[in-house]
Design an enzyme around this catalytic site. Sequence first.
Site, PDB file in Angstrom:
ATOM      1  CB  THR A  35      32.341  29.354  41.323  1.00 20.03           C
ATOM      2  OG1 THR A  35      32.412  30.763  41.406  1.00 20.03           O
ATOM      3  CG2 THR A  35      31.327  28.986  40.271  1.00 20.03           C
ATOM      4  CE1 TYR A  48      28.643  32.561  39.692  1.00 20.63           C
ATOM      5  CE2 TYR A  48      29.246  31.677  41.835  1.00 20.63           C
ATOM      6  CZ  TYR A  48      29.602  32.278  40.645  1.00 20.63           C
ATOM      7  OH  TYR A  48      30.908  32.605  40.415  1.00 20.63           O
ATOM      8  CB  SER A  81      38.523  32.731  46.604  1.00 19.89           C
ATOM      9  OG  SER A  81      38.539  33.178  45.282  1.00 19.89           O
ATOM     10  CB  THR A 114      38.574  30.734  39.971  1.00 20.79           C
ATOM     11  OG1 THR A 114      37.461  31.583  39.733  1.00 20.79           O
ATOM     12  CG2 THR A 114      38.183  29.292  39.749  1.00 20.79           C
ATOM     13  CG  ASP A 115      37.225  35.860  42.155  1.00 23.37           C
ATOM     14  OD1 ASP A 115      37.093  35.402  41.012  1.00 23.37           O
ATOM     15  OD2 ASP A 115      36.343  36.529  42.724  1.00 23.37           O
ATOM     16  CE  LYS A 187      38.743  34.038  37.432  1.00 28.23           C
ATOM     17  NZ  LYS A 187      37.663  34.179  38.422  1.00 28.23           N
ATOM     18  CD  GLU A 309      62.920  52.123  31.748  1.00 23.31           C
ATOM     19  OE1 GLU A 309      62.478  53.219  31.379  1.00 23.31           O
ATOM     20  OE2 GLU A 309      62.329  51.055  31.512  1.00 23.31           O
TER      21      GLU A 309
HETATM   22  N1  GLU Z   1      34.262  35.172  43.379  1.00 21.90           N
HETATM   23  C1  GLU Z   1      34.124  33.770  43.478  1.00 21.90           C
HETATM   24  C2  GLU Z   1      35.327  33.104  44.127  1.00 21.90           C
HETATM   25  O1  GLU Z   1      36.461  33.347  43.798  1.00 21.90           O
HETATM   26  C3  GLU Z   1      33.793  33.224  42.187  1.00 21.90           C
HETATM   27  C4  GLU Z   1      34.903  32.848  41.282  1.00 21.90           C
HETATM   28  C5  GLU Z   1      35.045  31.367  41.219  1.00 21.90           C
HETATM   29  O2  GLU Z   1      35.105  30.645  42.204  1.00 21.90           O
HETATM   30  O3  GLU Z   1      35.124  30.923  40.090  1.00 21.90           O
HETATM   31  O4  GLU Z   1      35.116  32.314  44.996  1.00 21.90           O
END
Ligand code: GLU
Length: 352
Positions: A35, A48, A81, A114-115, A187, A309
């Site tokens: 992103t 986007y 990602s 971020t994924d 995340k 456990e």
């Molecule tokens: N799905 C995208 C990625 O991980 C968007 C999430 C992001 O970058 O914030 O590249």
Amino acid sequence: MKTYRIAVLVAAAVLCVSSAHAQKPKVVILATGGTIAGAALKPTDPGYKSGAVGVDVLIDAVPQLKDIADVSGEQIASIGSQDMNDEVWLKLAKRVNELLASPDVDGIAITHGTDTLEETSYFLHLVTKSDKPVVLTGSMRPSTAMSADGPLNIYNCVAIAADPQARGRGVLVLIDDDIHSAHDVIKRHTTDVATFTSGEAGLVGVSLFGAQTWYRTPAQVHTAKSEFTIAADQATLPRVDIIYAHANMSPDLITAAAVNGAKGIVIAGVGDGNMTAPAWTELQRVAKEGVVGVRSTRTNGGITRRNIEVNDDQGGTVASMELNPSKARVLLQLALLKTSDAKKIQDYFNRY
Ligand code: GLU
């Protein structure tokens, strides 16, 4: 005499300029997409395309970078990602190690979606052969959005990559002013700008417009002291699948993973790494066939310890300790390059 004086002055000026230049740390930005490099049609558009913008555009968008570092950029990939894979990880790891081996490079900043940032950062935490800073960042809003968070994240990320005090702290993740260890960061929210947390372990530090305050150095083995190495000819990593446990879980996905070539299986267990009796029986059966089972937790908090456990000694399985399922998968992939002995793999999980 006059000519001599002018020559001395010119030489001094040249020295001044070149030493000012030499004082600026050299940081290489490796871009992978996400992103942070995303573009939308309108600043308020929630939809986007990830990875649409190249590394040079990202660098040009933050002209202040040249005040803190001598920056250059390389495009490693241009993907969201969610599509991150072993091939890009291996390419990234080899390039990071190549660059850091050069005395001319002081640190590396990596832009990433971020994924799966929690996984890529942990992979690099385990295979980077240097104490020099490697810092990943991303953003939750695309580069074209109103209040885009990418530019400041990149600025802080480069500042940390250029900061000698970041050395020896392992691979770091900078997001929303917070500095996380790759070992702990996860995340936790689908869209929130403050989506990342390090849970009980806490932040490694914070950054405010490029000025860092440091809190801690991660205790586990990483980077320069890690036993895991990516050889130049390493083309693949062992397949490891994650299977999510739930009420009434059947053993079938465990069977399917083993049949389809998984060398390891991570269970995102309920509670303290638990699963139904049929699933546990099947995990033990595939363990006897050489498929290493790791018990982690779907709770995203706490430690999954051995023999609490569930009896790992009898089952031939491994407890993931502090690692959540996605990070346990990364460590298991690397551990399987060395051994498929569950006891030895447990030792890695205890130390890394
Ligand atoms: N799905 C995208 C990625 O991980 C968007 C999430 C992001 O970058 O914030 O590249």
